[in-house]
Design a protein around this motif. Structure first.
Motif, PDB file in Angstrom:
ATOM      1  N   ASP A  76       0.814  -1.224   0.000  1.00  0.00           N
ATOM      2  CA  ASP A  76       0.000   0.000   0.000  1.00  0.00           C
ATOM      3  C   ASP A  76       0.850   1.280   0.000  1.00  0.00           C
ATOM      4  N   TYR A  77       2.176   1.115  -0.084  1.00  0.00           N
ATOM      5  CA  TYR A  77       3.137   2.235  -0.095  1.00  0.00           C
ATOM      6  C   TYR A  77       3.089   3.076   1.179  1.00  0.00           C
ATOM      7  N   ASP A  78       2.594   2.500   2.253  1.00  0.00           N
ATOM      8  CA  ASP A  78       2.563   3.204   3.540  1.00  0.00           C
ATOM      9  C   ASP A  78       3.872   2.929   4.275  1.00  0.00           C
ATOM     10  N   TRP A  79       4.895   3.704   3.914  1.00  0.00           N
ATOM     11  CA  TRP A  79       6.226   3.501   4.490  1.00  0.00           C
ATOM     12  C   TRP A  79       6.239   3.782   5.993  1.00  0.00           C
ATOM     13  N   THR A  80       5.469   4.748   6.431  1.00  0.00           N
ATOM     14  CA  THR A  80       5.477   5.104   7.857  1.00  0.00           C
ATOM     15  C   THR A  80       5.066   3.921   8.715  1.00  0.00           C
ATOM     16  N   SER A  81       3.950   3.292   8.365  1.00  0.00           N
ATOM     17  CA  SER A  81       3.481   2.142   9.148  1.00  0.00           C
ATOM     18  C   SER A  81       4.478   0.995   9.085  1.00  0.00           C
ATOM     19  N   GLN A  82       5.049   0.781   7.915  1.00  0.00           N
ATOM     20  CA  GLN A  82       6.009  -0.311   7.747  1.00  0.00           C
ATOM     21  C   GLN A  82       7.272  -0.063   8.580  1.00  0.00           C
ATOM     22  N   LEU A  83       7.754   1.174   8.582  1.00  0.00           N
ATOM     23  CA  LEU A  83       8.944   1.491   9.379  1.00  0.00           C
ATOM     24  C   LEU A  83       8.667   1.355  10.872  1.00  0.00           C
ATOM     25  N   LEU A  84       7.512   1.808  11.312  1.00  0.00           N
ATOM     26  CA  LEU A  84       7.163   1.671  12.731  1.00  0.00           C
ATOM     27  C   LEU A  84       7.063   0.200  13.116  1.00  0.00           C
ATOM     28  N   LEU A  85       6.521  -0.616  12.222  1.00  0.00           N
ATOM     29  CA  LEU A  85       6.439  -2.055  12.470  1.00  0.00           C
ATOM     30  C   LEU A  85       7.835  -2.649  12.635  1.00  0.00           C
ATOM     31  N   GLU A  86       8.751  -2.263  11.765  1.00  0.00           N
ATOM     32  CA  GLU A  86      10.123  -2.771  11.849  1.00  0.00           C
ATOM     33  C   GLU A  86      10.805  -2.302  13.139  1.00  0.00           C
ATOM     34  N   LEU A  87      10.558  -1.064  13.544  1.00  0.00           N
ATOM     35  CA  LEU A  87      11.149  -0.566  14.792  1.00  0.00           C
ATOM     36  C   LEU A  87      10.638  -1.351  15.996  1.00  0.00           C
ATOM     37  N   ARG A  88       9.384  -1.742  15.951  1.00  0.00           N
ATOM     38  CA  ARG A  88       8.824  -2.530  17.055  1.00  0.00           C
ATOM     39  C   ARG A  88       9.432  -3.931  17.118  1.00  0.00           C
ATOM     40  N   LYS A  89       9.850  -4.467  15.978  1.00  0.00           N
ATOM     41  CA  LYS A  89      10.440  -5.808  15.954  1.00  0.00           C
ATOM     42  C   LYS A  89      11.807  -5.839  16.647  1.00  0.00           C
ATOM     43  N   PHE A  90      12.539  -4.750  16.541  1.00  0.00           N
ATOM     44  CA  PHE A  90      13.917  -4.706  17.057  1.00  0.00           C
ATOM     45  C   PHE A  90      14.127  -3.456  17.919  1.00  0.00           C
ATOM     46  N   PRO A  91      13.371  -3.283  18.978  1.00  0.00           N
ATOM     47  CA  PRO A  91      13.409  -2.012  19.713  1.00  0.00           C
ATOM     48  C   PRO A  91      14.763  -1.656  20.320  1.00  0.00           C
ATOM     49  N   ASP A  92      15.547  -2.647  20.691  1.00  0.00           N
ATOM     50  CA  ASP A  92      16.819  -2.360  21.343  1.00  0.00           C
ATOM     51  C   ASP A  92      18.020  -2.531  20.423  1.00  0.00           C
ATOM     52  N   GLU A  93      17.770  -2.870  19.159  1.00  0.00           N
ATOM     53  CA  GLU A  93      18.872  -3.181  18.249  1.00  0.00           C
ATOM     54  C   GLU A  93      19.066  -2.150  17.145  1.00  0.00           C
ATOM     55  N   VAL A  94      18.190  -1.163  17.054  1.00  0.00           N
ATOM     56  CA  VAL A  94      18.255  -0.208  15.949  1.00  0.00           C
ATOM     57  C   VAL A  94      19.151   0.973  16.328  1.00  0.00           C
ATOM     58  N   ALA A  95      20.222   1.155  15.571  1.00  0.00           N
ATOM     59  CA  ALA A  95      21.135   2.263  15.812  1.00  0.00           C
ATOM     60  C   ALA A  95      20.732   3.489  15.012  1.00  0.00           C
ATOM     61  N   ALA A  96      20.159   3.270  13.818  1.00  0.00           N
ATOM     62  CA  ALA A  96      19.759   4.388  12.959  1.00  0.00           C
ATOM     63  C   ALA A  96      18.753   3.913  11.919  1.00  0.00           C
ATOM     64  N   VAL A  97      17.965   4.862  11.445  1.00  0.00           N
ATOM     65  CA  VAL A  97      17.044   4.632  10.342  1.00  0.00           C
ATOM     66  C   VAL A  97      17.391   5.648   9.284  1.00  0.00           C
ATOM     67  N   ALA A  98      17.752   5.186   8.102  1.00  0.00           N
ATOM     68  CA  ALA A  98      18.160   6.070   7.017  1.00  0.00           C
ATOM     69  C   ALA A  98      17.109   6.009   5.912  1.00  0.00           C
ATOM     70  N   VAL A  99      16.256   7.000   5.871  1.00  0.00           N
ATOM     71  CA  VAL A  99      15.196   7.038   4.866  1.00  0.00           C
ATOM     72  C   VAL A  99      15.319   8.304   4.027  1.00  0.00           C
ATOM     73  N   PRO A 100      14.886   8.224   2.758  1.00  0.00           N
ATOM     74  CA  PRO A 100      14.980   9.422   1.904  1.00  0.00           C
ATOM     75  C   PRO A 100      13.998  10.496   2.304  1.00  0.00           C
TER      76      PRO A 100
END
Length: 100
Positions: A76-100
């Motif tokens: 559905d091209y909803d990048w915001t929801s998809q990124l938030l979902l990914e952040l929830r999967k790895f809450p303590d392992e994400v050092a940075a998110v690099a998006v355009p």
């Protein structure tokens, strides 16, 4: 939303605000040098980004045994929801998110 997800989202928004007025090919390598990436921690990028926004993060992950986590394009091209979902999967392992 948990505190960890909120912190992750704050990092995303802070990174977006820093990138807004800078050209990607100059800003991504600079930002990558300022990240203290620990082994096993992740840099999140979205699928099909330009090389200038992926290569610095690939190199950082290789040098520090990090994980370059590529988020696939949502149907559905909803990048915001998809990124938030990914952040929830790895809450303590994400050092940075690099998006355009």
């Amino acid at each position: 939303m948990t505190q960890q997800c909120k912190r992750g989202l704050e990092r995303v928004l802070r990174g977006l605000s820093e990138l807004r007025h800078q050209h990607t090919s100059r800003s991504c390598p600079r930002q990558a040098k300022n990240i203290d990436l620990k082994p096993g921690h992740r840099i999140i990028v979205v699928q099909d980004q330009m090389a200038s926004n992926v290569l610095p993060w690939q190199m950082l992950c290789k040098e520090n045994r990090g994980i370059l986590h590529v988020v696939p394009r949502p149907a559905d091209y909803d990048w915001t929801s998809q990124l938030l979902l990914e952040l929830r999967k790895f809450p303590d392992e994400v050092a940075a998110v690099a998006v355009p």
